[in-house]
Design an enzyme around this catalytic site. Structure first.
Site, PDB file in Angstrom:
ATOM      1  N   TRP A 230       9.682 105.550  14.971  1.00  0.00           N
ATOM      2  CA  TRP A 230       9.330 104.011  15.506  1.00  0.00           C
ATOM      3  C   TRP A 230       7.898 103.938  16.078  1.00  0.00           C
ATOM      4  O   TRP A 230       7.620 105.072  16.790  1.00  0.00           O
ATOM      5  CB  TRP A 230      10.266 103.689  16.280  1.00  0.00           C
ATOM      6  CG  TRP A 230       9.974 102.351  17.221  1.00  0.00           C
ATOM      7  CD1 TRP A 230       9.939 101.012  16.595  1.00  0.00           C
ATOM      8  CD2 TRP A 230       9.405 102.028  18.383  1.00  0.00           C
ATOM      9  NE1 TRP A 230       9.283 100.175  17.574  1.00  0.00           N
ATOM     10  CE2 TRP A 230       8.976 100.882  18.771  1.00  0.00           C
ATOM     11  CE3 TRP A 230       8.989 103.209  19.427  1.00  0.00           C
ATOM     12  CZ2 TRP A 230       8.432 100.280  19.812  1.00  0.00           C
ATOM     13  CZ3 TRP A 230       8.397 102.656  20.508  1.00  0.00           C
ATOM     14  CH2 TRP A 230       8.060 101.175  20.778  1.00  0.00           C
ATOM     15  N   ASP A 398      11.577  86.392  19.365  1.00  0.00           N
ATOM     16  CA  ASP A 398      12.556  86.668  20.057  1.00  0.00           C
ATOM     17  C   ASP A 398      12.699  85.888  21.509  1.00  0.00           C
ATOM     18  O   ASP A 398      11.993  85.928  22.243  1.00  0.00           O
ATOM     19  CB  ASP A 398      12.745  88.265  20.105  1.00  0.00           C
ATOM     20  CG  ASP A 398      14.371  88.399  20.453  1.00  0.00           C
ATOM     21  OD1 ASP A 398      15.223  87.624  20.456  1.00  0.00           O
ATOM     22  OD2 ASP A 398      14.635  89.664  20.643  1.00  0.00           O
ATOM     23  N   TRP A 508      11.495  87.732   9.890  1.00  0.00           N
ATOM     24  CA  TRP A 508      12.927  88.061   9.710  1.00  0.00           C
ATOM     25  C   TRP A 508      13.063  89.469  10.147  1.00  0.00           C
ATOM     26  O   TRP A 508      12.463  90.528   9.403  1.00  0.00           O
ATOM     27  CB  TRP A 508      13.361  88.245   7.975  1.00  0.00           C
ATOM     28  CG  TRP A 508      14.519  88.609   7.786  1.00  0.00           C
ATOM     29  CD1 TRP A 508      15.256  89.796   8.118  1.00  0.00           C
ATOM     30  CD2 TRP A 508      15.580  87.772   6.982  1.00  0.00           C
ATOM     31  NE1 TRP A 508      16.380  89.794   7.291  1.00  0.00           N
ATOM     32  CE2 TRP A 508      16.789  88.792   6.995  1.00  0.00           C
ATOM     33  CE3 TRP A 508      15.486  86.681   6.344  1.00  0.00           C
ATOM     34  CZ2 TRP A 508      17.746  88.263   6.162  1.00  0.00           C
ATOM     35  CZ3 TRP A 508      16.907  86.093   5.707  1.00  0.00           C
ATOM     36  CH2 TRP A 508      18.056  86.959   5.667  1.00  0.00           C
ATOM     37  N   ASP A 509      13.396  89.659  11.227  1.00  0.00           N
ATOM     38  CA  ASP A 509      13.453  90.953  12.059  1.00  0.00           C
ATOM     39  C   ASP A 509      14.969  91.704  11.576  1.00  0.00           C
ATOM     40  O   ASP A 509      15.842  91.005  11.324  1.00  0.00           O
ATOM     41  CB  ASP A 509      13.355  90.944  13.500  1.00  0.00           C
ATOM     42  CG  ASP A 509      12.865  91.948  14.207  1.00  0.00           C
ATOM     43  OD1 ASP A 509      12.799  93.034  13.566  1.00  0.00           O
ATOM     44  OD2 ASP A 509      12.165  91.906  15.410  1.00  0.00           O
ATOM     45  N   ASN A 511      16.715  95.156  13.796  1.00  0.00           N
ATOM     46  CA  ASN A 511      16.422  96.235  14.894  1.00  0.00           C
ATOM     47  C   ASN A 511      17.288  97.282  15.096  1.00  0.00           C
ATOM     48  O   ASN A 511      17.460  97.902  16.160  1.00  0.00           O
ATOM     49  CB  ASN A 511      15.874  95.301  16.055  1.00  0.00           C
ATOM     50  CG  ASN A 511      14.808  94.791  16.236  1.00  0.00           C
ATOM     51  OD1 ASN A 511      13.831  95.204  15.917  1.00  0.00           O
ATOM     52  ND2 ASN A 511      14.629  93.315  16.341  1.00  0.00           N
ATOM     53  N   CYS A 554      10.205  92.388   8.806  1.00  0.00           N
ATOM     54  CA  CYS A 554      10.039  93.369   9.893  1.00  0.00           C
ATOM     55  C   CYS A 554      11.081  93.872  10.192  1.00  0.00           C
ATOM     56  O   CYS A 554      12.394  93.346  10.259  1.00  0.00           O
ATOM     57  CB  CYS A 554       9.625  92.370  10.896  1.00  0.00           C
ATOM     58  SG  CYS A 554       9.427  93.149  12.945  1.00  0.00           S
ATOM     59  N   ASP A 576       5.198  98.327  15.379  1.00  0.00           N
ATOM     60  CA  ASP A 576       5.150  97.759  16.869  1.00  0.00           C
ATOM     61  C   ASP A 576       4.244  98.495  17.557  1.00  0.00           C
ATOM     62  O   ASP A 576       3.817  98.075  18.357  1.00  0.00           O
ATOM     63  CB  ASP A 576       6.432  97.953  17.515  1.00  0.00           C
ATOM     64  CG  ASP A 576       7.607  97.044  17.150  1.00  0.00           C
ATOM     65  OD1 ASP A 576       7.279  95.813  16.521  1.00  0.00           O
ATOM     66  OD2 ASP A 576       8.886  97.159  17.411  1.00  0.00           O
TER      67      ASP A 576
HETATM   68  C1  DGJ Z   1      10.854  94.055  16.756  1.00  0.00           C
HETATM   69  C2  DGJ Z   1       9.671  93.544  16.220  1.00  0.00           C
HETATM   70  O1  DGJ Z   1       9.077  94.485  15.512  1.00  0.00           O
HETATM   71  C3  DGJ Z   1       8.850  93.028  17.375  1.00  0.00           C
HETATM   72  O2  DGJ Z   1       7.597  92.760  16.814  1.00  0.00           O
HETATM   73  C4  DGJ Z   1       9.611  91.912  18.175  1.00  0.00           C
HETATM   74  O3  DGJ Z   1       9.774  90.891  17.041  1.00  0.00           O
HETATM   75  C5  DGJ Z   1      10.830  92.384  18.778  1.00  0.00           C
HETATM   76  N1  DGJ Z   1      11.638  93.076  17.500  1.00  0.00           N
HETATM   77  C6  DGJ Z   1      11.648  91.166  19.103  1.00  0.00           C
HETATM   78  O4  DGJ Z   1      13.036  91.693  19.631  1.00  0.00           O
END
Ligand code: DGJ
Length: 766
Positions: A230, A398, A508-509, A511, A554, A576
């Site tokens: 990351w 977010d 569109w994330d 995570n 994303c 990020d």
């Molecule tokens: C991860 C993304 O890479 C960031 O740019 C941001 O959108 C955060 N998530 C928001 O939770």
């Protein structure tokens, strides 16, 4: 076919060989004793060679000694093989029959050469027209299993790339069901574990299916891959290949931050400008494997495809399975030429978006400005100042939905938080539009928070192994989008927002990786791939129902920055890590394969939130210019001078973006991890040249201040050798002088100092 063009596909009936021609490369296969063998992928040949070029190990079986078939199977350079009958190398296809036995043998059956290129059901893939591409299907069969394997190859005009994909079909259907895979996308339920099926129906299990497999002499080749974590994605890694198997993979359900679905096999002398490269890139966004086995005969067996770990696909009679596509690039002119081929094939034949050739709006994203702590008033203040500087869009990241004041709740509840936005998304959007800005919005559609109304109503919507509590990651679970009702539930919520507000862009994330993979409807061994098909289906639905939407993908930064996602979105958030100096290596590794127009890059505030470094605003602008360009900062906290500088940067973006987006990209001083050098590079330099050579933009950044290299002589590339180029200050140089002697950069001083040079060709040639 395609006579008179620089690409084509030919079959020689006498030699039983196939010749695939690209602009500067040839790919050759031949049928030997009924088996399809890989002969060559290298510098362009005038015509197909005969069998003498094949290196197959022991030939005794060929000479008519079936008693020694095993030796033949153990050495023949198969173009595609099934394990279990004597090919002991890493095989591209592993199948298990209904009794649990492994084994198969593929014999050549037929071929078809045609103009154009077919789409792959449910999958992203390169495309081409009948004028600029042609394709070859080769059918191989295993009569015992009743299995047909179709290998498909395509080539394009003017590009040194060959694409490959594989389709397997199980014959003699009593239980018809054409293409179970596409059906899986449209109606995942039908392939679920609860789906009643007769036990005696003929079926097999695909335990491994690689999309590309080829075998070539080892010849001391080295491997270049892109690894990371990351906030440190796609850093080049070059190493020697030892005996046994060298591999990279992801089993995270995303192509991942850690390894990348790309591998280049290079001659030991390979540099930016010379040496051999054979590179593979996987058009897929989920778990993958790339492996290279250096065999007992000093050959390299190379495979790339879906990760076979946790993969087992049930194929019933009459069904077929299509494996995703691999793009293969060969160059005898080094890494720079390889990069150019990937950029061309991705820009011309993979990205479909109508924004591909358009200047993207300069956006301000509020993530690093406010994180979750914002409301309508704060966003409007950002928008007002942004407008003054020339920013064109405000993206609300977010935190706008449910009751999301931190990352521990509300994913899945895509209803506006009225505490923050009393006038809804529509009301906010209208005010932003009134200020003169467009509006973009953030979603994380694949996720569900344990603390959400959606989870309370449908706990089974989260991916989980029945009877086992799944692991949370960033306080969230992953939605089981292999189920149609789950996809519909999310899509409809997104759609409601889009109908309410004049939204022009979606981020569109995604995570977290997939863990605890289980479902109440979808078989375990099929889950990862069906999940990916579902993501693709959702994104396809979004861009077809909202064709004007600019979609940016994303995944916690660049965790799914791959060709698969580029089929749906013309830009992807790169990392990020927004620190300009860290971004030098990250963006260079990314641009090794992907065009600058895809690379999401923003100027952020200093000290940088990720690494704490302070870098000149000018340098931050130059680095973001080598991407989509935008801002990610509280623009209300910058000084008047900085705001004026931001306005000037935006003018710079408008001036140079056509060139950056459409031009040819060259690395001038690149990471020492990519090419062999005796000392570390402290500076980076790259340039972009317009297709006609009339203009060029060169960037030079001293990552680390260096007492002895305040200025450097850098050899430029891609210019017209005989033309005269001038800089805005009047200095002028011949193209060949700039490329062979080099350009001496102006003296700069300090960590992160940078300069930018715009060269314009003078009309009159010397
Ligand atoms: C991860 C993304 O890479 C960031 O740019 C941001 O959108 C955060 N998530 C928001 O939770």
């Amino acid at each position: 076919m395609t006579d008179g063009k620089d690409f084509g596909i030919y079959f020689d009936e006498k030699d039983m060989s196939f010749l695939i021609q690209t602009k500067k490369a040839s790919y050759v296969m031949a049928v030997v004793n009924g088996y399809l063998g890989h002969v060559y992928f290298g510098k362009k040949l005038g015509s197909a060679p005969g069998l003498s070029s094949l290196r197959m190990g022991d030939y005794t079986y060929l000479a008519g000694k079936p008693g020694d078939k095993c030796t033949f199977m153990d050495g023949f350079p198969f173009e595609y093989s099934i394990s279990g009958t004597g090919d002991f190398r890493a095989c591209p296809l592993v199948v298990k029959n209904n009794d649990g036995f492994y084994g198969g043998e593929l014999k050549y059956s037929s071929y078809n050469i045609y103009k154009g290129k077919k789409a792959l059901p449910g999958l992203p893939a390169t495309f081409g027209t009948e004028e600029d591409s042609c394709s070859l299907d080769i059918e191989l069969v295993d009569e015992v299993l009743g299995l047909k394997v179709v290998l498909t190859y395509s080539v394009f005009e003017g590009i040194d790339a060959v694409t490959r994909s594989v389709r397997v079909e199980l014959a003699d259907g009593e239980t018809a069901g054409d293409n179970a895979q596409a059906a899986g996308v449209n109606d995942v339920q039908s392939a679920g574990v609860n789906d009643a099926q007769s036990d005696d129906a003929k079926k097999i299990y695909i335990e491994k299916i690689m999309s590309a497999s080829l075998e070539m002499p080892y010849e001391d080749k080295e491997i270049i891959t892109l690894h990371g974590s990351w906030a440190r994605e796609r850093i080049p890694d070059r190493r020697v290949i030892g005996h046994g198997t060298t591999s990279i993979s992801s089993s995270r359900g995303i192509s991942s931050h850690q390894e990348h679905p790309f591998a280049a096999f290079v001659s030991p002398d390979c540099t930016e400008n010379s040496g051999e490269v054979l590179a593979l890139s996987f058009v897929y966004s989920g778990s993958f494997l790339a492996e290279a086995e250096r065999t007992q005969h000093d050959m390299l067996r190379i495979n790339m495809g879906i990760n076979p770990n946790n993969f087992s696909w049930e194929l019933k009679a009459g069904e077929s399975f299509t494996a995703p596509e691999v793009i293969m690039v060969y160059s005898s002119e080094g890494l720079g030429d390889m990069t150019n081929s990937f950029h061309e094939v991705i820009r011309k034949h993979l990205i479909r978006s109508k924004y591909l050739h358009k200047k993207r709006p300069v956006l301000l994203n509020n993530w690093e400005a406010t994180y979750f702590d914002f409301n309508e008033e704060k966003l409007l203040k950002l928008a007002e100042t942004a407008k003054k500087a020339g920013i064109e869009m405000l993206v609300m990241d977010d935190g706008w939905f449910g009751k999301r004041d931190s990352d521990n709740c509300s994913l899945g509840d895509w209803k506006v938080d009225r505490r923050k936005l009393p006038n809804g998304v529509g009301g906010l959007c209208k005010k932003i539009n009134d200020i003169g800005l467009e509006m973009g919005i953030w979603f994380e559609p694949e996720m569900i928070s344990p603390d959400s109304d959606l989870f309370r109503a449908h706990p089974d919507y989260a991916i989980q192994i029945p009877g086992r509590k799944p692991s949370e990651c960033r306080n969230q679970f992953v939605l089981d989008i292999t189920r149609k009702e789950v996809r519909d539930c999310i899509f409809e919520q997104i759609s409601d927002i889009l109908k309410e507000a004049n939204i022009r862009y979606i981020k569109w994330d995604m995570n977290r990786p997939l863990t605890d993979v289980g479902s109440i409807t979808t078989r375990g061994g099929e889950f990862h791939h069906r999940y990916m098909l579902a993501v693709y289906e959702l994104q396809e639905r979004l861009i077809s129902e909202y064709p004007d939407l600019l979609l940016e993908n994303c995944t916690s930064g660049g965790g799914r920055f791959d060709p698969g996602m580029m089929y749906f979105s013309p830009q992807i958030w790169c990392s990020d890590d927004t620190d300009a100096i860290e971004r030098l290596a990250i963006q260079e590794g990314t641009a090794l394969i992907y065009p600058l127009s895809v690379i999401g890059a923003h100027v952020s505030i200093c000290p940088n939130h990720i690494v704490g470094r302070t870098t000149d605003l000018k340098t931050r602008g130059y680095v973001a210019l080598a991407g989509t360009f935008g801002y990610e900062m509280d623009i209300n906290r910058v000084s008047e001078d900085e705001l004026s500088e931001i306005a000037a940067q935006i003018e710079m973006y408008h001036k140079y973006n056509d060139l950056v987006r459409e031009g040819d990209y060259y690395r001038l001083i690149s990471s020492n991890r990519l090419v062999k050098r005796s000392s570390d590079n402290t500076s980076y330099s790259w340039m972009v040249v317009s297709k006609d050579g009339s203009e060029a933009l060169m960037t030079y950044v001293q990552a680390r201040g260096n007492a002895n290299t305040r200025s450097e002589k850098v050899k430029l590339k891609g210019l017209c050798p005989d033309a005269l180029y001038s800089l805005p200050d009047g200095r002028s140089y011949r193209g060949d002088e700039l490329m062979n002697i080099g350009f001496v950069t102006d003296k700069i001083y300090g960590d992160g100092a940078a300069s930018l040079y715009y060269f314009r060709r003078k009309e009159d040639e010397l």
